[in-house]
Design an enzyme around this catalytic site. Structure first.
Site, PDB file in Angstrom:
ATOM      1  N   LYS A   1       0.826  -1.199   0.000  1.00 16.24           N
ATOM      2  CA  LYS A   1       0.000   0.000   0.000  1.00 16.24           C
ATOM      3  C   LYS A   1       0.872   1.266   0.000  1.00 16.24           C
ATOM      4  O   LYS A   1       2.095   1.191   0.222  1.00 16.24           O
ATOM      5  CB  LYS A   1      -0.936  -0.052   1.212  1.00 16.24           C
TER       6      LYS A   1
ATOM      7  N   TYR B   1     -12.597  -3.057  -3.213  1.00 16.94           N
ATOM      8  CA  TYR B   1     -13.154  -2.926  -1.865  1.00 16.94           C
ATOM      9  C   TYR B   1     -14.677  -2.864  -1.863  1.00 16.94           C
ATOM     10  O   TYR B   1     -15.273  -2.326  -0.913  1.00 16.94           O
ATOM     11  CB  TYR B   1     -12.548  -1.699  -1.173  1.00 16.94           C
TER      12      TYR B   1
ATOM     13  N   THR C   1      -5.364  -7.795  10.345  1.00 14.32           N
ATOM     14  CA  THR C   1      -5.647  -6.487   9.734  1.00 14.32           C
ATOM     15  C   THR C   1      -5.135  -5.307  10.548  1.00 14.32           C
ATOM     16  O   THR C   1      -4.585  -4.355   9.994  1.00 14.32           O
ATOM     17  CB  THR C   1      -7.179  -6.355   9.528  1.00 14.32           C
TER      18      THR C   1
ATOM     19  N   ARG D   1       2.578  -6.633   8.892  1.00 13.32           N
ATOM     20  CA  ARG D   1       1.825  -5.540   9.521  1.00 13.32           C
ATOM     21  C   ARG D   1       2.326  -5.267  10.939  1.00 13.32           C
ATOM     22  O   ARG D   1       2.327  -4.113  11.395  1.00 13.32           O
ATOM     23  CB  ARG D   1       0.327  -5.868   9.511  1.00 13.32           C
TER      24      ARG D   1
ATOM     25  N   ASN E   1      -2.260   0.199   6.940  1.00  9.96           N
ATOM     26  CA  ASN E   1      -1.795  -1.106   7.435  1.00  9.96           C
ATOM     27  C   ASN E   1      -0.920  -1.866   6.439  1.00  9.96           C
ATOM     28  O   ASN E   1      -0.896  -3.091   6.401  1.00  9.96           O
ATOM     29  CB  ASN E   1      -2.963  -1.947   7.940  1.00  9.96           C
TER      30      ASN E   1
ATOM     31  N   HIS F   1      -2.014  -5.357   1.304  1.00  6.97           N
ATOM     32  CA  HIS F   1      -3.257  -6.071   0.994  1.00  6.97           C
ATOM     33  C   HIS F   1      -2.896  -7.460   0.480  1.00  6.97           C
ATOM     34  O   HIS F   1      -1.922  -7.613  -0.263  1.00  6.97           O
ATOM     35  CB  HIS F   1      -4.042  -5.332  -0.093  1.00  6.97           C
TER      36      HIS F   1
ATOM     37  N   GLU G   1      -9.274 -10.353  -7.995  1.00 13.02           N
ATOM     38  CA  GLU G   1      -8.397  -9.192  -7.791  1.00 13.02           C
ATOM     39  C   GLU G   1      -7.288  -9.136  -8.856  1.00 13.02           C
ATOM     40  O   GLU G   1      -6.928  -8.052  -9.312  1.00 13.02           O
ATOM     41  CB  GLU G   1      -7.829  -9.233  -6.369  1.00 13.02           C
TER      42      GLU G   1
HETATM   43  P1  IDP Z   1      -7.856  -7.273   5.273  1.00 12.17           P
HETATM   44  O1  IDP Z   1      -7.091  -6.205   4.503  1.00 12.17           O
HETATM   45  O2  IDP Z   1      -7.024  -7.852   6.373  1.00 12.17           O
HETATM   46  O3  IDP Z   1      -8.457  -8.319   4.365  1.00 12.17           O
HETATM   47  P2  IDP Z   1     -10.544  -6.163   5.573  1.00 12.17           P
HETATM   48  O4  IDP Z   1     -11.429  -6.348   6.735  1.00 12.17           O
HETATM   49  O5  IDP Z   1     -10.901  -6.852   4.275  1.00 12.17           O
HETATM   50  O6  IDP Z   1      -9.059  -6.535   6.029  1.00 12.17           O
HETATM   51  O7  IDP Z   1     -10.445  -4.598   5.318  1.00 12.17           O
HETATM   52  C1  IDP Z   1      -9.863  -4.092   4.126  1.00 12.17           C
HETATM   53  C2  IDP Z   1      -9.013  -2.895   4.477  1.00 12.17           C
HETATM   54  O8  IDP Z   1      -9.864  -1.855   4.945  1.00 12.17           O
HETATM   55  C3  IDP Z   1      -8.019  -3.106   5.626  1.00 12.17           C
HETATM   56  O9  IDP Z   1      -6.808  -3.692   5.180  1.00 12.17           O
HETATM   57  C4  IDP Z   1      -7.810  -1.697   6.141  1.00 12.17           C
HETATM   58  O10 IDP Z   1      -6.930  -0.977   5.262  1.00 12.17           O
HETATM   59  C5  IDP Z   1      -9.198  -1.102   5.963  1.00 12.17           C
HETATM   60  N1  IDP Z   1      -9.999  -1.205   7.202  1.00 12.17           N
HETATM   61  C6  IDP Z   1     -10.707  -2.269   7.632  1.00 12.17           C
HETATM   62  N2  IDP Z   1     -11.332  -1.993   8.797  1.00 12.17           N
HETATM   63  C7  IDP Z   1     -11.002  -0.723   9.107  1.00 12.17           C
HETATM   64  C8  IDP Z   1     -11.339   0.158  10.189  1.00 12.17           C
HETATM   65  O11 IDP Z   1     -12.072  -0.198  11.125  1.00 12.17           O
HETATM   66  N3  IDP Z   1     -10.786   1.405  10.153  1.00 12.17           N
HETATM   67  C9  IDP Z   1      -9.970   1.818   9.158  1.00 12.17           C
HETATM   68  N4  IDP Z   1      -9.641   1.036   8.109  1.00 12.17           N
HETATM   69  C10 IDP Z   1     -10.143  -0.217   8.085  1.00 12.17           C
HETATM   70 MG    MG Z   2     -10.039  -8.269   3.048  1.00  8.71          MG
END
Ligand code: IDP
Ligand code: MG
Length: 133
Positions: free
Chosen positions: A10, A50, A92, A103, A113, A116, A127
């Site tokens: 990212k 997303y 995450t 991470r 974070n 991806h 994707e």
């Molecule tokens: P992942 O990336 O571990 O698969 P997901 O739940 O699919 O996690 O969320 C996608 C992305 O959205 C996360 O990597 C993060 O960048 C962002 N994200 C998810 N939940 C939050 C939140 O509560 N606050 C801010 N960003 C979030």
């Molecule tokens: Mg995800």
């Protein structure tokens, strides 16, 4: 089973000059880098990737973050590549991600974070189609 997965470093990972160290972790684990490209994510790609998060409170911030600067897009392959990459990435939220994970080592907040990775073989196929059309 040999799989392909979609990985994306990212904008914070690129800005903080962690490309080499992060890509090294996948190679060190024995996975193969099939494709690798520095690029900007378009708003259309961001929305497609997303889609499952549309309408959530963090969605707008997520889209502006992922389009805020160059990313590194990768196709990584190997046995159980999807699950192995998710394990190397860590959970995450960097606050909960174990030290030694990507991470856990390079991130501080959910908002930025670092990385991806596809969460299933079906997501990986979808994707890869979005980012390497
Ligand atoms: P992942 O990336 O571990 O698969 P997901 O739940 O699919 O996690 O969320 C996608 C992305 O959205 C996360 O990597 C993060 O960048 C962002 N994200 C998810 N939940 C939050 C939140 O509560 N606050 C801010 N960003 C979030
Ligand atoms: Mg995800």
């Amino acid at each position: 089973m040999c799989q392909k997965t979609y990985i994306m470093l990212k904008p914070d990972a690129v800005r903080n000059k962690h490309i080499g160290e992060i890509v090294n972790r996948f190679e060190r684990a024995g996975l193969t880098i099939e494709r690798m490209e520095l690029a900007n994510v378009t708003p259309e790609q961001a929305a497609a990737n997303y889609a499952e998060h549309a309408g959530k409170p963090f969605y707008d911030g997520l889209i502006s973050y992922i389009t805020s600067g160059p990313v590194v897009k990768l196709i990584v392959s190997g046995p159980d590549a999807v699950a192995i990459c998710r394990k190397l990435m860590g959970v995450t939220n960097p606050l909960d991600a174990a030290p030694g994970t990507i991470r856990g080592d390079f991130g501080l907040t959910m908002d930025e974070n670092v990385i991806h990775g596809s969460d299933s073989p079906a997501s990986a196929e979808r994707e890869i189609g979005i980012f390497f059309a």
